[in-house]
Design a protein around this motif. Structure first.
Motif, mmCIF file in Angstrom:
data_model
loop_
_atom_site.group_PDB
_atom_site.id
_atom_site.type_symbol
_atom_site.label_atom_id
_atom_site.label_comp_id
_atom_site.label_asym_id
_atom_site.label_seq_id
_atom_site.Cartn_x
_atom_site.Cartn_y
_atom_site.Cartn_z
ATOM 1 N N ASP A 1 -10.980 -0.480 1.199
ATOM 2 C CA ASP A 1 -10.167 0.405 0.359
ATOM 3 C C ASP A 1 -8.971 0.869 1.185
ATOM 4 N N GLU A 2 -8.274 1.888 0.719
ATOM 5 C CA GLU A 2 -7.063 2.342 1.403
ATOM 6 C C GLU A 2 -7.350 2.939 2.778
ATOM 7 N N HIS A 3 -8.621 3.244 3.075
ATOM 8 C CA HIS A 3 -8.981 3.845 4.365
ATOM 9 C C HIS A 3 -9.365 2.791 5.411
ATOM 10 N N VAL B 1 7.028 -11.668 15.588
ATOM 11 C CA VAL B 1 6.596 -10.275 15.567
ATOM 12 C C VAL B 1 5.463 -10.114 16.578
ATOM 13 N N VAL B 2 5.091 -8.883 16.860
ATOM 14 C CA VAL B 2 3.985 -8.585 17.781
ATOM 15 C C VAL B 2 2.986 -7.695 17.056
ATOM 16 N N TRP B 3 1.703 -8.090 17.103
ATOM 17 C CA TRP B 3 0.647 -7.331 16.441
ATOM 18 C C TRP B 3 0.714 -5.861 16.818
ATOM 19 N N PRO B 4 0.536 -4.940 15.857
ATOM 20 C CA PRO B 4 0.170 -5.159 14.454
ATOM 21 C C PRO B 4 1.380 -5.220 13.508
ATOM 22 N N GLN B 5 2.541 -5.520 14.070
ATOM 23 C CA GLN B 5 3.739 -5.507 13.245
ATOM 24 C C GLN B 5 3.953 -6.821 12.509
ATOM 25 N N ALA B 6 4.523 -6.712 11.306
ATOM 26 C CA ALA B 6 5.084 -7.831 10.564
ATOM 27 C C ALA B 6 6.409 -7.342 9.980
ATOM 28 N N LEU B 7 7.105 -8.237 9.279
ATOM 29 C CA LEU B 7 8.384 -7.868 8.689
ATOM 30 C C LEU B 7 8.411 -8.227 7.211
ATOM 31 N N LYS B 8 8.942 -7.306 6.408
ATOM 32 C CA LYS B 8 9.206 -7.558 4.995
ATOM 33 C C LYS B 8 10.649 -7.170 4.713
ATOM 34 N N ASP B 9 11.462 -8.147 4.341
ATOM 35 C CA ASP B 9 12.886 -7.909 4.103
ATOM 36 C C ASP B 9 13.546 -7.243 5.303
ATOM 37 N N GLY B 10 13.092 -7.666 6.507
ATOM 38 C CA GLY B 10 13.674 -7.148 7.737
ATOM 39 C C GLY B 10 13.140 -5.810 8.190
ATOM 40 N N GLN B 11 12.259 -5.197 7.392
ATOM 41 C CA GLN B 11 11.707 -3.885 7.724
ATOM 42 C C GLN B 11 10.284 -4.021 8.261
ATOM 43 N N PRO B 12 9.910 -3.197 9.263
ATOM 44 C CA PRO B 12 8.589 -3.324 9.868
ATOM 45 C C PRO B 12 7.461 -2.908 8.931
ATOM 46 N N VAL B 13 6.355 -3.635 9.024
ATOM 47 C CA VAL B 13 5.141 -3.358 8.259
ATOM 48 C C VAL B 13 3.968 -3.342 9.235
ATOM 49 N N ASP B 14 3.105 -2.346 9.137
ATOM 50 C CA ASP B 14 1.907 -2.268 9.974
ATOM 51 C C ASP B 14 0.754 -2.926 9.221
ATOM 52 N N VAL B 15 0.348 -4.124 9.663
ATOM 53 C CA VAL B 15 -0.682 -4.861 8.926
ATOM 54 C C VAL B 15 -2.098 -4.390 9.246
ATOM 55 N N ARG B 16 -2.237 -3.348 10.062
ATOM 56 C CA ARG B 16 -3.556 -2.738 10.240
ATOM 57 C C ARG B 16 -4.032 -2.134 8.921
ATOM 58 N N HIS B 17 -3.085 -1.758 8.072
ATOM 59 C CA HIS B 17 -3.411 -1.045 6.843
ATOM 60 C C HIS B 17 -3.042 -1.886 5.618
ATOM 61 N N LEU B 18 -3.717 -1.604 4.514
ATOM 62 C CA LEU B 18 -3.402 -2.221 3.231
ATOM 63 C C LEU B 18 -3.613 -1.181 2.139
ATOM 64 N N ARG B 19 -2.537 -0.961 1.365
ATOM 65 C CA ARG B 19 -2.645 0.001 0.271
ATOM 66 C C ARG B 19 -2.263 -0.683 -1.039
ATOM 67 N N ASP B 20 -1.018 -0.557 -1.479
ATOM 68 C CA ASP B 20 -0.642 -1.125 -2.780
ATOM 69 C C ASP B 20 0.326 -2.297 -2.677
ATOM 70 N N ASP B 21 0.754 -2.656 -1.458
ATOM 71 C CA ASP B 21 1.713 -3.750 -1.271
ATOM 72 C C ASP B 21 1.161 -4.723 -0.224
ATOM 73 N N PRO B 22 0.843 -5.963 -0.604
ATOM 74 C CA PRO B 22 0.235 -6.905 0.349
ATOM 75 C C PRO B 22 1.243 -7.671 1.190
ATOM 76 N N ASN B 23 2.527 -7.541 0.914
ATOM 77 C CA ASN B 23 3.517 -8.389 1.574
ATOM 78 C C ASN B 23 3.984 -7.822 2.915
ATOM 79 N N PRO B 24 4.152 -8.729 3.881
ATOM 80 C CA PRO B 24 3.890 -10.169 3.829
ATOM 81 C C PRO B 24 2.381 -10.428 3.802
#
Length: 234
Positions: free
Chosen positions: A49-51, A76-99
């Motif tokens: 879930d979100e937690h 990129v370097v874990w836990p970072q990814a990029l979506k449209d050039g903006q950083p995303v922390d892939v440790r978490h998942l809420r309502d947006d799966p991308n990338p």
């Protein structure tokens, strides 16, 4: 059809929530061939879930959505990814799966990944030899605005493309993206899965040590060196 046979052995620990899987793949063809072997470990609700927090000792990676022939640009370097050039922390998942798929290398002798949910009081994890599986692939999926699935995948490739593209590319970050088996040859790879209770407020995993058949799981941000200990055997 592939001309490959697989022999799987599962050893379950008597006194802990641990099991080890060994898979021996034999090429039954009269000629050598390339192949890949990826473990698609996946979690879902209600544990996911979100937690839920995913941790790993992954390092340099790239987004599968990046265009060929050089999907590793940008890296990129874990836990970072990029979506449209903006950083995303892939440790978490809420309502947006991308990338939704990001692949990372492992620099240490053992690779590991964990998923922990402090509201459920549980942690699940996998550990493997990097020489067996040099890649970690993080897959994330959402449905109706909520987390539906997370792939904690590890394997012999980090590029999800047909064999002709893999052969032409050869390597990414100096790591192989396919394996080879000669005629009649057998390759054996293994991994260990484990489950543990965790307390409320658990912040995720910062480090895992494996030594003399024992796993020590250290909480992220904890300074006293104490951790969860699991006897896994050799």
């Amino acid at each position: 059809m592939a001309g490959l046979s697989v022999r799987r052995r599962i050893r379950i620990h008597e006194d802990a929530a641990v099991f080890t899987v060994s898979e021996a793949v034999t090429n039954e063809n009269k000629l050598g061939r390339i192949y890949n072997q990826v473990q698609h470990a996946t979690i879902g609700p209600p544990f996911l879930d979100e937690h839920t927090v995913v941790d790993s000792n992954a390092r340099t990676g790239f987004m599968q959505s990046s265009p060929l022939p050089n999907p590793e640009e940008p890296s990129v370097v874990w836990p970072q990814a990029l979506k449209d050039g903006q950083p995303v922390d892939v440790r978490h998942l809420r309502d947006d799966p991308n990338p939704n798929v990001v692949s990372y290398t492992i620099d240490e002798p053992y690779g590991w990944v964990t998923a922990s949910n402090e509201t459920k009081g549980l942690l699940i994890g996998y550990i493997w030899k990097t020489s067996d599986f040099p890649w970690f692939n993080a897959w994330r999926h959402v449905q109706d605005g909520k987390p539906l699935a997370r792939g904690l995948e590890f394997g012999t490739t980090g590029l999800h493309q047909p064999f002709p593209i893999l052969v032409e590319k050869g390597k990414i970050f100096g790591r192989p993206i396919f394996a080879y088996l000669d005629a009649g040859q057998t390759a054996t790879r293994s991994y260990t899965a484990f489950l543990s209770k965790i307390p409320k407020g658990y912040r995720g995993v910062g480090r895992i040590q494996y030594e003399n058949g024992r796993l020590t799981i250290n909480e992220r941000g904890r300074e006293d060196g104490k951790g969860i200990t699991i006897e896994t055997g050799n």
